[in-house]
Every structure is written in structure tokens, then in C-alpha cells.
Design a protein around this motif. Structure first.
Motif, PDB file in Angstrom:
ATOM      1  N   GLN A  57      15.245  -2.436   2.803  1.00  0.00           N
ATOM      2  CA  GLN A  57      16.757  -2.743   2.685  1.00  0.00           C
ATOM      3  C   GLN A  57      17.185  -2.137   1.326  1.00  0.00           C
ATOM      4  OE1 GLN A  57      16.391  -7.111   2.701  1.00  0.00           O
ATOM      5  NE2 GLN A  57      15.852  -7.235   4.846  1.00  0.00           N
ATOM      6  N   CYS A  58      16.460  -1.545   0.477  1.00  0.00           N
ATOM      7  CA  CYS A  58      16.883  -1.108  -0.763  1.00  0.00           C
ATOM      8  C   CYS A  58      17.768   0.041  -0.764  1.00  0.00           C
ATOM      9  CB  CYS A  58      15.668  -0.712  -1.686  1.00  0.00           C
ATOM     10  SG  CYS A  58      15.926  -0.328  -3.170  1.00  0.00           S
ATOM     11  N   GLU A  59      18.912   0.363  -1.380  1.00  0.00           N
ATOM     12  CA  GLU A  59      19.584   1.739  -1.175  1.00  0.00           C
ATOM     13  C   GLU A  59      19.394   2.460  -2.347  1.00  0.00           C
ATOM     14  OE1 GLU A  59      23.694   0.180  -0.682  1.00  0.00           O
ATOM     15  OE2 GLU A  59      23.024  -0.826   1.240  1.00  0.00           O
ATOM     16  N   MET A  60      18.884   1.896  -3.740  1.00  0.00           N
ATOM     17  CA  MET A  60      18.661   2.600  -4.855  1.00  0.00           C
ATOM     18  C   MET A  60      17.347   2.132  -5.672  1.00  0.00           C
ATOM     19  SD  MET A  60      22.299   2.154  -6.730  1.00  0.00           S
ATOM     20  CE  MET A  60      21.943   3.056  -8.190  1.00  0.00           C
ATOM     21  N   LEU A  61      16.541   3.154  -5.663  1.00  0.00           N
ATOM     22  CA  LEU A  61      15.276   2.939  -6.177  1.00  0.00           C
ATOM     23  C   LEU A  61      14.859   3.863  -7.325  1.00  0.00           C
ATOM     24  CD1 LEU A  61      12.429   1.388  -5.884  1.00  0.00           C
ATOM     25  CD2 LEU A  61      11.734   3.288  -4.405  1.00  0.00           C
ATOM     26  N   SER A  62      14.431   3.219  -8.590  1.00  0.00           N
ATOM     27  CA  SER A  62      14.020   4.132  -9.712  1.00  0.00           C
ATOM     28  C   SER A  62      12.502   3.564  -9.894  1.00  0.00           C
ATOM     29  CB  SER A  62      14.798   3.402 -11.030  1.00  0.00           C
ATOM     30  OG  SER A  62      16.055   3.554 -11.047  1.00  0.00           O
ATOM     31  N   ILE A  63      11.714   4.593 -10.036  1.00  0.00           N
ATOM     32  CA  ILE A  63      10.218   4.376  -9.772  1.00  0.00           C
ATOM     33  C   ILE A  63       9.537   5.672 -10.411  1.00  0.00           C
ATOM     34  CG2 ILE A  63       9.949   5.083  -7.339  1.00  0.00           C
ATOM     35  CD1 ILE A  63       7.992   3.061  -6.826  1.00  0.00           C
ATOM     36  N   HIS A  64       8.515   5.324 -10.948  1.00  0.00           N
ATOM     37  CA  HIS A  64       7.468   6.454 -11.220  1.00  0.00           C
ATOM     38  C   HIS A  64       6.309   6.812 -10.241  1.00  0.00           C
ATOM     39  CE1 HIS A  64       9.013   6.147 -15.374  1.00  0.00           C
ATOM     40  NE2 HIS A  64       8.376   7.085 -15.743  1.00  0.00           N
ATOM     41  N   VAL A  65       5.992   7.788  -9.832  1.00  0.00           N
ATOM     42  CA  VAL A  65       5.122   8.327  -8.687  1.00  0.00           C
ATOM     43  C   VAL A  65       4.184   9.061  -9.214  1.00  0.00           C
ATOM     44  CG1 VAL A  65       6.806   7.659  -6.931  1.00  0.00           C
ATOM     45  CG2 VAL A  65       6.722   9.811  -7.636  1.00  0.00           C
ATOM     46  N   TRP A  66       3.015   9.314  -8.436  1.00  0.00           N
ATOM     47  CA  TRP A  66       1.839  10.363  -8.606  1.00  0.00           C
ATOM     48  C   TRP A  66       2.345  11.646  -8.236  1.00  0.00           C
ATOM     49  CZ3 TRP A  66      -1.270   8.649 -11.919  1.00  0.00           C
ATOM     50  CH2 TRP A  66      -1.590   7.233 -12.075  1.00  0.00           C
ATOM     51  N   ASN A  67       3.055  11.857  -7.351  1.00  0.00           N
ATOM     52  CA  ASN A  67       3.186  13.293  -6.986  1.00  0.00           C
ATOM     53  C   ASN A  67       4.314  13.462  -5.899  1.00  0.00           C
ATOM     54  OD1 ASN A  67       2.252  12.409  -4.303  1.00  0.00           O
ATOM     55  ND2 ASN A  67      -0.014  12.808  -5.021  1.00  0.00           N
ATOM     56  N   GLU A  68       4.517  14.719  -5.543  1.00  0.00           N
ATOM     57  CA  GLU A  68       5.720  14.971  -4.578  1.00  0.00           C
ATOM     58  C   GLU A  68       5.494  14.365  -3.311  1.00  0.00           C
ATOM     59  OE1 GLU A  68       3.981  17.496  -5.985  1.00  0.00           O
ATOM     60  OE2 GLU A  68       5.391  18.964  -6.776  1.00  0.00           O
ATOM     61  N   GLU A  69       4.269  14.068  -2.789  1.00  0.00           N
ATOM     62  CA  GLU A  69       4.109  13.412  -1.475  1.00  0.00           C
ATOM     63  C   GLU A  69       4.452  11.948  -1.572  1.00  0.00           C
ATOM     64  OE1 GLU A  69       2.946  14.781   1.026  1.00  0.00           O
ATOM     65  OE2 GLU A  69       2.855  16.766   0.075  1.00  0.00           O
ATOM     66  N   ASP A  70       4.302  11.329  -2.573  1.00  0.00           N
ATOM     67  CA  ASP A  70       4.919   9.850  -2.902  1.00  0.00           C
ATOM     68  C   ASP A  70       6.470  10.001  -2.691  1.00  0.00           C
ATOM     69  OD1 ASP A  70       2.222   8.903  -3.335  1.00  0.00           O
ATOM     70  OD2 ASP A  70       2.611   8.854  -5.274  1.00  0.00           O
ATOM     71  N   ILE A  71       7.040  10.975  -2.999  1.00  0.00           N
ATOM     72  CA  ILE A  71       8.725  11.015  -2.838  1.00  0.00           C
ATOM     73  C   ILE A  71       8.897  10.878  -1.405  1.00  0.00           C
ATOM     74  CG2 ILE A  71      10.720  12.380  -3.270  1.00  0.00           C
ATOM     75  CD1 ILE A  71       9.442  13.518  -5.727  1.00  0.00           C
ATOM     76  N   LEU A  72       8.058  11.776  -0.393  1.00  0.00           N
ATOM     77  CA  LEU A  72       8.099  11.840   0.748  1.00  0.00           C
ATOM     78  C   LEU A  72       8.140  10.687   1.631  1.00  0.00           C
ATOM     79  CD1 LEU A  72       6.663  15.375   1.701  1.00  0.00           C
ATOM     80  CD2 LEU A  72       9.071  14.793   1.404  1.00  0.00           C
ATOM     81  N   THR A  73       7.186   9.973   0.982  1.00  0.00           N
ATOM     82  CA  THR A  73       6.810   8.753   1.417  1.00  0.00           C
ATOM     83  C   THR A  73       7.853   7.776   1.303  1.00  0.00           C
ATOM     84  OG1 THR A  73       4.338   8.839   1.072  1.00  0.00           O
ATOM     85  CG2 THR A  73       5.382   6.459   1.403  1.00  0.00           C
TER      86      THR A  73
END
Length: 124
Positions: A57-73
Motif C-alpha cells: 500500500q506504500c507509495e513512497m519508501l526510503s530504505i537501505h538495501v544490500w544490492n540492485e536485486e533488492d531494488i528489483l524486489t
């Protein structure tokens, strides 16, 4: 029930459980800020978070991730997402987001955009 923006900080050991416990709240957050100077989820936890009704339901997310694959997820699971602010920790991803000069930053940004275009559906 009218809460639309939540900035969340927790101890490293409790972040995943605490965030997922919020999914039962009777509200839908439009902006969720998990930008806590380090990735808060393992890759498996990130999938569980991104695929939860709460996160979708989220429209805006600010987050730290491990890699580009996490962005795709995040992009593929969170179908209401309009704005994604991400910091990556993986060496490969870090090469995309860190550059010494403004010209280098532009080049790195272009590389990340190209990588995302190659890996995301054309509807994104």
C-alpha cells in the motif's frame, strides 16, 4: 487511521519483527521511511516485507538495501510505489551510487538507470 508518514528506527535485532508487526495497524502508510544508515532487512526479510499487504500500500519508501536485486524486489512487489529512495551496500551497487566528481556521479547514475531498464518490465 489517518497517519500517512512513518519514520521508523529500531535496534538492529528487532527491526524486521517490529516493522512486520505494524502490518496489522488499521491505516495505510503512504510514506514509509526505513532509512537507518544500514540495511534493515536480509534479502529474504526484504521479500517478506515487500510482498506484505502493509508494504504494497506504500507509495513512497526510503530504505537501505544490500544490492540492485533488492531494488528489483521492491519495485516488482510494491505495486503502489511511486517514489523509491534507496541506498545500496553491495560493492557493485556502491559503484553505481558513489563517484568523486559531478560528472562521475552523472555517469554512475546513467549506469544504474540503464541497469534498471534492462532488468525491469517496460511498464515501470
Amino acid at each position: 487511521p489517518n497517519l500517512r508518514h512513518l519514520r521508523f528506527r529500531a535496534s538492529e535485532s528487532s527491526t524486521f519483527e517490529a516493522v512486520l508487526s505494524l502490518k496489522n495497524l488499521p491505516t495505510s502508510f503512504r510514506h514509509f521511511d526505513l532509512n537507518d544508515n544500514r540495511p534493515v532487512f536480509t534479502p529474504n526479510e526484504l521479500i517478506e516485507f515487500a510482498c506484505s499487504l502493509f508494504a504494497r500500500q506504500c507509495e513512497m519508501l526510503s530504505i537501505h538495501v544490500w544490492n540492485e536485486e533488492d531494488i528489483l524486489t521492491l519495485i516488482t512487489c510494491m505495486n503502489q510505489l511511486r517514489v523509491l529512495e534507496v541506498t545500496c551496500y553491495d560493492i557493485q551497487c556502491a559503484n553505481h551510487v558513489k563517484a568523486e566528481t559531478p560528472e562521475g556521479q552523472e555517469s554512475v547514475r546513467d549506469e544504474l538507470i540503464q541497469w534498471l531498464q534492462e532488468h525491469l518490465p517496460s511498464t515501470c
